[in-house]
Design a protein around this motif. Structure first.
Motif, PDB file in Angstrom:
ATOM      1  N   LEU A 129       0.652  -1.180   0.011  1.00  0.00           N
ATOM      2  CA  LEU A 129      -0.134  -0.030   0.112  1.00  0.00           C
ATOM      3  C   LEU A 129       0.783   1.194  -0.070  1.00  0.00           C
ATOM      4  O   LEU A 129       0.641   2.196  -0.617  1.00  0.00           O
ATOM      5  N   ASP A 130       1.997   0.886   0.631  1.00  0.00           N
ATOM      6  CA  ASP A 130       2.892   2.209   0.539  1.00  0.00           C
ATOM      7  C   ASP A 130       3.185   2.689  -0.924  1.00  0.00           C
ATOM      8  O   ASP A 130       3.642   3.848  -1.335  1.00  0.00           O
ATOM      9  N   ALA A 131       3.591   1.761  -1.727  1.00  0.00           N
ATOM     10  CA  ALA A 131       3.728   1.943  -3.099  1.00  0.00           C
ATOM     11  C   ALA A 131       2.895   2.306  -4.007  1.00  0.00           C
ATOM     12  O   ALA A 131       3.050   3.167  -4.852  1.00  0.00           O
ATOM     13  N   VAL A 132       1.341   2.043  -3.739  1.00  0.00           N
ATOM     14  CA  VAL A 132       0.319   2.862  -4.521  1.00  0.00           C
ATOM     15  C   VAL A 132      -0.241   3.707  -4.015  1.00  0.00           C
ATOM     16  O   VAL A 132      -0.824   4.624  -4.585  1.00  0.00           O
ATOM     17  N   GLU A 133      -0.027   4.187  -2.658  1.00  0.00           N
ATOM     18  CA  GLU A 133      -0.746   5.417  -2.176  1.00  0.00           C
ATOM     19  C   GLU A 133      -0.630   6.481  -3.000  1.00  0.00           C
ATOM     20  O   GLU A 133      -1.308   7.340  -3.227  1.00  0.00           O
ATOM     21  N   PRO A 134       0.702   7.080  -3.339  1.00  0.00           N
ATOM     22  CA  PRO A 134       0.875   8.437  -4.244  1.00  0.00           C
ATOM     23  C   PRO A 134       0.225   8.285  -5.316  1.00  0.00           C
ATOM     24  O   PRO A 134      -0.203   9.578  -5.786  1.00  0.00           O
ATOM     25  N   ARG A 135      -0.253   7.184  -5.840  1.00  0.00           N
ATOM     26  CA  ARG A 135      -0.856   7.240  -7.229  1.00  0.00           C
ATOM     27  C   ARG A 135      -2.459   7.502  -7.250  1.00  0.00           C
ATOM     28  O   ARG A 135      -3.008   8.052  -7.970  1.00  0.00           O
ATOM     29  N   GLY A 136      -2.955   7.172  -5.897  1.00  0.00           N
ATOM     30  CA  GLY A 136      -4.454   7.143  -5.481  1.00  0.00           C
ATOM     31  C   GLY A 136      -5.285   6.051  -6.534  1.00  0.00           C
ATOM     32  O   GLY A 136      -6.361   6.280  -6.658  1.00  0.00           O
ATOM     33  N   GLU A 137      -4.462   5.219  -7.002  1.00  0.00           N
ATOM     34  CA  GLU A 137      -5.088   4.075  -7.665  1.00  0.00           C
ATOM     35  C   GLU A 137      -4.384   2.850  -7.817  1.00  0.00           C
ATOM     36  O   GLU A 137      -2.888   2.790  -7.664  1.00  0.00           O
ATOM     37  N   MET A 138      -4.858   1.760  -8.134  1.00  0.00           N
ATOM     38  CA  MET A 138      -4.101   0.456  -7.972  1.00  0.00           C
ATOM     39  C   MET A 138      -5.047  -0.589  -8.901  1.00  0.00           C
ATOM     40  O   MET A 138      -6.195  -0.398  -8.786  1.00  0.00           O
ATOM     41  N   TRP A 371     -13.567   4.049  -2.362  1.00  0.00           N
ATOM     42  CA  TRP A 371     -13.167   3.320  -3.431  1.00  0.00           C
ATOM     43  C   TRP A 371     -14.055   3.262  -4.853  1.00  0.00           C
ATOM     44  O   TRP A 371     -15.249   3.510  -4.558  1.00  0.00           O
ATOM     45  N   GLU A 372     -13.469   3.400  -5.883  1.00  0.00           N
ATOM     46  CA  GLU A 372     -14.163   3.702  -7.098  1.00  0.00           C
ATOM     47  C   GLU A 372     -13.647   2.830  -8.170  1.00  0.00           C
ATOM     48  O   GLU A 372     -12.442   2.678  -8.562  1.00  0.00           O
ATOM     49  N   ALA A 373     -14.523   1.984  -8.722  1.00  0.00           N
ATOM     50  CA  ALA A 373     -14.089   1.055  -9.988  1.00  0.00           C
ATOM     51  C   ALA A 373     -13.763   1.995 -10.925  1.00  0.00           C
ATOM     52  O   ALA A 373     -14.341   2.864 -11.406  1.00  0.00           O
ATOM     53  N   VAL A 374     -12.433   1.607 -11.564  1.00  0.00           N
ATOM     54  CA  VAL A 374     -12.174   2.520 -12.950  1.00  0.00           C
ATOM     55  C   VAL A 374     -13.007   2.254 -13.958  1.00  0.00           C
ATOM     56  O   VAL A 374     -13.092   3.217 -15.016  1.00  0.00           O
ATOM     57  N   ARG A 375     -13.633   1.131 -14.314  1.00  0.00           N
ATOM     58  CA  ARG A 375     -14.548   0.844 -15.295  1.00  0.00           C
ATOM     59  C   ARG A 375     -15.753  -0.150 -15.073  1.00  0.00           C
ATOM     60  O   ARG A 375     -15.476  -0.661 -14.101  1.00  0.00           O
ATOM     61  N   ALA A 390      -9.012 -11.075 -13.767  1.00  0.00           N
ATOM     62  CA  ALA A 390      -8.028 -10.926 -14.505  1.00  0.00           C
ATOM     63  C   ALA A 390      -7.415  -9.465 -13.908  1.00  0.00           C
ATOM     64  O   ALA A 390      -6.109  -9.517 -13.949  1.00  0.00           O
ATOM     65  N   GLU A 391      -8.081  -8.627 -13.312  1.00  0.00           N
ATOM     66  CA  GLU A 391      -7.718  -7.325 -12.957  1.00  0.00           C
ATOM     67  C   GLU A 391      -8.738  -6.774 -12.195  1.00  0.00           C
ATOM     68  O   GLU A 391      -9.969  -6.925 -12.514  1.00  0.00           O
ATOM     69  N   LEU A 392      -8.650  -5.759 -11.241  1.00  0.00           N
ATOM     70  CA  LEU A 392      -9.614  -4.941 -10.267  1.00  0.00           C
ATOM     71  C   LEU A 392      -9.019  -3.566 -10.219  1.00  0.00           C
ATOM     72  O   LEU A 392      -8.428  -3.378  -9.096  1.00  0.00           O
ATOM     73  N   PRO A 393      -9.137  -2.740 -11.353  1.00  0.00           N
ATOM     74  CA  PRO A 393      -8.449  -1.236 -11.011  1.00  0.00           C
ATOM     75  C   PRO A 393      -9.630  -0.736 -10.381  1.00  0.00           C
ATOM     76  O   PRO A 393     -10.500  -0.495 -10.625  1.00  0.00           O
ATOM     77  N   ILE A 394      -8.999   0.168  -9.003  1.00  0.00           N
ATOM     78  CA  ILE A 394     -10.030   1.107  -8.573  1.00  0.00           C
ATOM     79  C   ILE A 394      -9.139   2.308  -8.306  1.00  0.00           C
ATOM     80  O   ILE A 394      -7.857   2.634  -8.188  1.00  0.00           O
ATOM     81  N   ARG A 395      -9.883   3.290  -8.150  1.00  0.00           N
ATOM     82  CA  ARG A 395      -9.346   4.790  -7.480  1.00  0.00           C
ATOM     83  C   ARG A 395      -9.789   4.621  -5.957  1.00  0.00           C
ATOM     84  O   ARG A 395     -10.777   4.259  -5.681  1.00  0.00           O
TER      85      ARG A 395
END
Length: 412
Positions: A129-138, A371-375, A390-395
């Motif tokens: 989580l430290d690695a993705v926090e600055p992006r605000g999405e993962m 949490w918000e789904a990207v698509r 396969a993936e679960l991209p969220i903001r």
């Protein structure tokens, strides 16, 4: 003979691919058991029936040889190495061999042993989580759930850092077998080299890796091939299925923001809620058995030698077992859910998986917000048995930081 105009093959159709539970309901309208001609198997959908059959000695889990014999000749040859490995796993054996093999790992996966692993899980979750926090999405799968379960299994199975790539993007050997893929063969060869090095150290009494320490008394009476197969089972069951149990739980909470808000406000509820999340959307949807003698299931006669498919996902949504089963209910306590199986083949690593899921959800819910789904819509891997995203991209937003509680311990 009870049959159905639809069948499990329909899970490949777009209409059902994202929601197998709607198809299970349709298939179960005529009763908890039906004959699936495409699958060439009796399909069991009812919770009560699955529980009973999971304990029935007239059904055998030693089914790899039976499946292998039914493959076309070319596929049979291609799949032979993987079939040999799977046949040595405790998951696909019956007593007395199953009992003997289960003793290999059971002493190590005790609650006390799992308790000592919890700080490892917490540290890994925080680092990810430290690695993705600055992006605000993962991508919840690629950035969090998969590397988390991979890191835990690498520590538990004693896979050294230089061999860590052998565990990346692991989809599960059973998935590979049923899709008749040889993609994992090079990976298995690499892991065999890691295993053989550990076996050499064990023979010299210099091994200090976690896998060597958790092996039980049966180690000395099992062949290296049997120990290796269950080393792979530890990786297989502990990595792929746990990755997607976390992913499916996050997906369920995305669809139920009020439930996510409740858990975020009261994270102490998370351990009690995990069983309901597992019931709601399991990463493994069904398992198979072979009848070793004639039996009746819910009024249907099953002859010796016939296949029986236990649809765990359908049993988890059986209205006879769970009122309003399609509702995610945070007050429900489904201790008898089927996501880890039942009977003698109940998942040996269930306590570890529960710990990983608890920690993963706790860190995600308390360190992130909104949490918000990207698509819209989800991309599921092409399998009717495994509910693998396969993936679960969220903001997400970042929650105010507070010291993360931890249970002291160290990796044995």
């Amino acid at each position: 003979m009870s049959t159905a105009t639809a069948g499990l093959y329909d899970l490949f159709l777009p209409r059902w691919a994202g929601d197998p539970y709607a198809l299970y309901r349709r298939l179960g309208e005529s009763g908890p058991v039906y004959r699936d001609d495409w699958l060439r198997s009796w399909v069991v959908l009812g919770h009560r029936e699955i529980v009973a059959l999971s304990r029935d000695e007239r059904l055998s889990g030693a089914r790899i040889a039976d499946v292998h014999e039914k493959l076309p000749a070319a596929a049979r040859q291609d799949m032979a190495p993987l079939a040999a490995v799977l046949s040595d796993m405790m998951l696909f054996t019956e007593p007395p061999r199953h009992t003997h093999l289960r003793r290999l790992l059971k002493p190590g996966l005790t609650p006390r042993f799992v308790h000592t692993l919890r700080p490892v899980v917490e540290r890994l979750a925080d680092e990810l989580l430290d690695a993705v926090e600055p992006r605000g999405e993962m991508d919840v799968i690629a950035d969090f759930a998969e590397p988390l379960s991979r890191g835990v299994i690498a520590a538990l199975a004693g896979v050294p850092g230089h061999a860590g790539e052998l565990l990346e993007d692991w989809q599960g050997l059973l998935h590979e077998y049923f899709t008749q893929s040889t993609a994992q063969y090079k990976r298995i060869e690499g892991l065999r080299a890691v295993f053989d090095e550990g076996a050499r150290r064990r023979r010299e009494s210099t091994a200090e890796d976690a896998f060597s320490k958790l092996l039980g008394a049966s180690r000395e009476t099992c062949t290296d091939d049997e120990v290796f197969a269950n080393f792979l089972l530890l990786i297989d069951a502990g990595q792929a299925t746990t990755t997607h149990l976390v992913g499916n739980a996050v997906l369920a909470l995305l669809a139920h923001p009020a439930a996510a808000a409740t858990l975020r406000a009261t994270p102490a509820l998370i351990p009690d809620v995990v069983p309901e999340l597992l019931r709601y959307d399991s990463s493994v949807q069904f398992t198979s058995r072979v009848a070793v003698s004639d039996l009746d299931i819910a009024g249907q006669h099953v002859a010796a030698g016939e296949s029986v498919t236990l649809v765990l996902g359908a049993g988890n949504r059986d209205p006879r077992a769970y009122p309003d089963p399609d509702r995610l209910d945070l007050t429900r306590r489904p201790a008898d859910h089927l996501s880890f199986g039942h009977g003698i083949h109940y998942c040996l690593g269930a306590a570890l998986a529960n710990t990983e899921i608890e920690v993963a959800l706790h860190r995600l819910l308390t360190r992130t917000t909104g949490w918000e789904a990207v698509r819209a819509g989800q991309n599921w891997l092409d399998s009717i048995n495994f509910r693998f995203l396969a993936e679960l991209p969220i903001r997400f937003g970042v929650a105010p930081r507070a010291p993360s509680p931890s249970i002291r311990g160290e990796l044995p």
